[in-house]
Design a protein around this motif. Structure first.
Motif, PDB file in Angstrom:
ATOM      1  N   GLN A  27      30.963  48.668  37.315  1.00 40.92           N
ATOM      2  CA  GLN A  27      31.018  46.998  37.325  1.00 40.92           C
ATOM      3  C   GLN A  27      31.312  46.632  38.930  1.00 40.92           C
ATOM      4  O   GLN A  27      31.992  47.546  39.541  1.00 40.92           O
ATOM      5  CB  GLN A  27      32.305  46.796  36.837  1.00 40.92           C
ATOM      6  N   PRO A  28      31.042  45.082  38.922  1.00 44.19           N
ATOM      7  CA  PRO A  28      31.290  44.879  40.679  1.00 44.19           C
ATOM      8  C   PRO A  28      32.798  44.790  40.747  1.00 44.19           C
ATOM      9  O   PRO A  28      33.756  44.325  40.549  1.00 44.19           O
ATOM     10  CB  PRO A  28      30.767  43.740  40.195  1.00 44.19           C
ATOM     11  N   ALA A  29      32.854  45.344  41.723  1.00 47.40           N
ATOM     12  CA  ALA A  29      34.329  45.470  42.782  1.00 47.40           C
ATOM     13  C   ALA A  29      34.501  46.451  43.601  1.00 47.40           C
ATOM     14  O   ALA A  29      33.164  46.224  44.842  1.00 47.40           O
ATOM     15  CB  ALA A  29      34.756  46.939  41.757  1.00 47.40           C
ATOM     16  N   ASP A  30      35.841  45.651  44.342  1.00 50.52           N
ATOM     17  CA  ASP A  30      35.706  46.396  46.321  1.00 50.52           C
ATOM     18  C   ASP A  30      35.954  47.411  46.550  1.00 50.52           C
ATOM     19  O   ASP A  30      36.545  47.876  46.833  1.00 50.52           O
ATOM     20  CB  ASP A  30      36.642  45.821  46.274  1.00 50.52           C
ATOM     21  N   ALA A  79      33.683  54.748  52.476  1.00 52.82           N
ATOM     22  CA  ALA A  79      34.616  53.965  51.667  1.00 52.82           C
ATOM     23  C   ALA A  79      34.460  53.601  50.721  1.00 52.82           C
ATOM     24  O   ALA A  79      34.756  54.270  49.779  1.00 52.82           O
ATOM     25  CB  ALA A  79      35.685  52.573  52.217  1.00 52.82           C
ATOM     26  N   ALA A  80      33.173  52.905  50.738  1.00 56.19           N
ATOM     27  CA  ALA A  80      32.210  52.628  48.653  1.00 56.19           C
ATOM     28  C   ALA A  80      32.922  53.722  47.841  1.00 56.19           C
ATOM     29  O   ALA A  80      32.715  54.213  47.060  1.00 56.19           O
ATOM     30  CB  ALA A  80      31.435  52.089  49.047  1.00 56.19           C
ATOM     31  N   ALA A  81      31.852  54.743  48.888  1.00 54.55           N
ATOM     32  CA  ALA A  81      31.078  56.699  48.864  1.00 54.55           C
ATOM     33  C   ALA A  81      32.298  56.562  47.434  1.00 54.55           C
ATOM     34  O   ALA A  81      33.243  57.323  46.603  1.00 54.55           O
ATOM     35  CB  ALA A  81      30.679  56.909  49.205  1.00 54.55           C
ATOM     36  N   PHE A  82      34.318  56.918  48.530  1.00 53.60           N
ATOM     37  CA  PHE A  82      35.197  57.184  48.180  1.00 53.60           C
ATOM     38  C   PHE A  82      35.914  56.441  47.510  1.00 53.60           C
ATOM     39  O   PHE A  82      36.391  56.694  46.276  1.00 53.60           O
ATOM     40  CB  PHE A  82      35.602  57.274  48.832  1.00 53.60           C
ATOM     41  N   GLY A  83      35.658  55.445  46.538  1.00 47.95           N
ATOM     42  CA  GLY A  83      36.058  54.395  46.109  1.00 47.95           C
ATOM     43  C   GLY A  83      35.906  54.581  44.612  1.00 47.95           C
ATOM     44  O   GLY A  83      36.076  54.479  43.975  1.00 47.95           O
TER      45      GLY A  83
END
Length: 484
Positions: free
Chosen positions: A414-417, A234-238
Motif C-alpha cells: 500500500q502507498p506509504a512513506d 531508506a525505502a528498502a529498509f522501511g
C-alpha cells in the motif's frame, strides 16, 4: 522503548513520521513542501539553496510533532552535492538531481580513468550525469573559482544531519549514501580520494562513513541522531527487504534492485553496486523504458490515461495474439542499446487490434524488467519475492501479468512513506544500541508493509511462454545484446 522520528527530505518536500520504537506503528506525521525558489521560473532548477530544506523541515515538524521523540533518522534525496568552504559555508547552491549539464563531464571522467570497466572495478558504478563525482568534474570545468573553494563535500542527508547536530567538527555519512557518490567503493568500504582529485582537480574533506546502527551524535537538546541514508536505501529498509527480496520500481524508466551479501563488480556497467542501510548490498539495474512505453501506447491508441489502457489490455489474452513490443523507445540501457528504437513484431491480421497492442505494451514493459532481473540472477542474486512499486503497480493489467512473467510471488505494498519509515527504523536501531537493548548487527523487527500478495499459480507456464516469445524477438532483432 519510546518513540522515534523519521525525516525524509525529497526533492520537493519534507515528510516526517513519528513511530513506536517496538512495532514501527506510525503515531503522527507531518508534511511541508520546500519553499519555491525563483517563482518567476528564473535560474537553474538543478541549483538549490539547501537552507530551503531546513525551512521545510521546521514547518513539517511544527505543532509539537516531535514532542517526546528520543531519536531522529534522516533520509534524503540522493545525488545532491553540497560543496562547502573551510568555514562550512556553501560555495554555491547545491547541485541536485539528474543534472543534464554534467553529461559531457560524465563522458570525460569515463575516458580519464580508462573506460567503463576501470570505473566498475574502482567503485562499482560507471559515472552518470546525476552522480556527485560527475558534478565535481562539471564544477571544475564550468565554475573553477567555486571548485577551488570547495574544501568539504557533503550530500543532502549528510548536510541535514550535520545541521541538526549543530554543525560539529565531525561530519558523517553512511554506506548507503557514500555508495552513490562515485568516489566510495561498496566492495572495499573505502573512499577513493584519487577519484575526487581526478574530478575536482584537488583533494577535499569527505564525511566519515559510520556503521548502520551507529549514532552520528546527539543534538544540544539531547536528541540522538542516527547515521541517515539515501532515499532508496531508506525505502528498502522501511519496506523490510531481506535476502531473496527484490524491488521492481515502475517510473517513466524502471529499476530493479535486490538485497545481496556482497558487492557486485560488473564490467558492462549494467549493475550499479550500492550499499544498503543494514550492512548488506543493493545491486541495481536500470531500464530506460517502463511507464513511458505505456504512455506512448496510450497516446497512439487515443486513450487519455493508463487506467483506460489497462482496461483495454485486459480484453486481450496472455501473449497478445503473438504481438511483441520491444519497448526501447528512448534507446535502452539494459541491454546497452543507446541508439536503438522500439520494435513491434508479430503483426498478423488477427493481432492488429487495439486490445492486443495494449496488452503487448504491458508485457513488453514487464519483460524488459524481467531482463533486468535476469542480469542480477545471472550474478547469483537470489530472488524469491518481488516488491512492485509505483502508481502503475496498481493497474489490473500489471497485476495480471507480473507474477507469471517474473516467475515469483509479487507483493504490491500500500502507498506509504517508506523512506521516512526506514529513517525512523534506523533511529530506533541506533537508540536501542545506545541503550544496550539492541544488537548492532540486527535491526529492530518492525511489522511489514501492508500489501497485496499475488502468486504466479497456474499461470506460471503461460507467463514463461510469453517471456520466451519476447526473448526470441529480442534475440532476432538485437542478437547477443546481453552477451556484449
Amino acid at each position: 522503548m519510546g518513540i522515534v522520528a523519521g525525516l525524509d527530505s525529497s526533492p520537493d518536500f519534507t515528510r516526517i513520521v513519528v513511530c513506536d520504537t517496538d512495532t514501527g506503528a506510525v503515531l503522527r506525521q507531518g508534511y511541508a513542501p520546500h519553499p519555491v525558489e525563483n517563482p518567476e521560473g528564473k535560474g537553474r532548477p538543478s541549483d538549490v539553496d539547501p537552507q530551503a530544506w531546513l525551512l521545510s523541515l521546521g514547518e513539517a515538524a511544527g505543532g509539537g510533532l516531535l514532542e517526546g521523540v528520543q531519536a531522529i533518522g534522516v533520509s534524503a534525496q540522493q545525488n545532491a552535492l553540497i560543496p562547502l568552504d573551510t568555514q562550512g559555508n556553501t560555495v554555491r547552491p547545491a547541485l541536485v538531481g539528474g543534472d543534464r549539464r554534467a553529461q559531457v563531464a560524465a563522458a570525460d571522467l569515463i575516458d580519464a580513468l580508462g573506460g567503463r570497466e576501470a570505473w566498475a572495478q574502482a567503485v562499482g558504478s560507471v559515472p552518470q550525469a546525476a552522480q556527485p563525482v560527475t558534478k565535481l568534474r562539471w564544477l571544475a570545468k564550468s565554475e573553477p573559482d567555486a571548485a577551488l573553494r570547495a574544501a568539504v563535500l557533503m550530500q543532502a542527508h549528510d548536510w541535514l544531519v550535520w545541521q541538526l547536530l549543530g554543525r560539529p567538527a565531525r561530519r558523517t555519512t553512511d554506506r548507503g549514501g557514500a555508495s552513490g557518490t562515485g568516489y566510495w567503493s561498496a566492495a572495499t568500504g573505502a573512499y577513493r580520494p584519487d577519484l575526487v582529485e581526478l574530478a575536482l582537480g584537488h583533494q577535499a574533506m569527505l564525511p566519515e562513513v559510520i556503521g548502520p546502527a551507529e549514532a552520528a551524535g546527539t543534538t544540544p537538546e539531547g536528541l540522538l541522531i542516527s547515521a541517515g541514508t539515501g532515499e532508496t536505501m531508506a525505502a528498502a529498509f522501511g519496506l523490510g527487504l531481506g535476502f531473496g527480496d527484490a524491488v521492481v520500481s515502475l517510473g517513466a524508466s524502471g529499476s530493479v534492485m535486490a538485497v545481496h551479501p556482497e558487492a557486485l563488480v560488473d564490467q558492462t556497467g549494467m549493475i550499479t553496486s550500492l550499499a544498503d542501510a543494514t550492512g548488506m548490498h543493493l545491486p541495481v539495474v536500470t531500464t530506460l523504458n517502463a511507464v513511458r512505453a505505456l504512455r506512448g501506447t496510450a497516446e497512439l491508441l487515443g486513450l487519455s490515461d493508463l487506467e483506460s489502457l489497462s482496461d483495454l489490455a485486459m480484453k486481450s489474452t496472455p501473449g497478445s495474439h503473438g504481438l511483441v513490443l520491444l519497448p526501447y523507445l528512448e534507446g535502452e540501457r539494459t541491454p546497452s542499446l543507446p541508439h536503438t528504437a522500439g520494435t513491434l513484431a508479430g503483426l498478423r491480421r488477427e493481432s492488429m487490434k487495439p486490445e492486443h497492442l495494449a496488452r503487448a505494451a504491458f508485457e513488453g514493459m514487464l519483460c524488459g524488467l524481467a531482463d533486468a532481473l535476469d542480469v542480477l540472477r545471472g550474478r547469483g542474486v537470489e530472488v524469491r519475492r518481488i516488491f512492485l512499486l509505483g502508481p502503475a503497480a496498481e493497474l489490473p493489467a500489471v497485476q495480471a501479468a507480473a507474477p507469471s512473467l517474473f516467475g515469483v510471488q509479487v507483493v504490491v505494498p500500500q502507498p506509504a512513506d517508506y523512506a521516512a519509515i526506514g529513517a525512523a527504523r534506523q533511529a530506533a536501531w541506533a537508540l536501542g544500541v545506545s541503550q544496550g537493548a539492541l544488537d548492532p548487527r540486527t535491526p529492530p523487527a518492525w511489522q511489514g508493509a501492508v500489501a497485496q500478495v499475488l502468486e504466479p499459480g497456474e499461470e506460471l507456464a503461460v507467463g514463461q511462454a510469453v517471456r520466451q516469445q519476447y526473448v526470441s524477438v529480442r534475440e532476432q532483432t538485437h542478437p547477443g545484446a546481453f552477451r556484449a
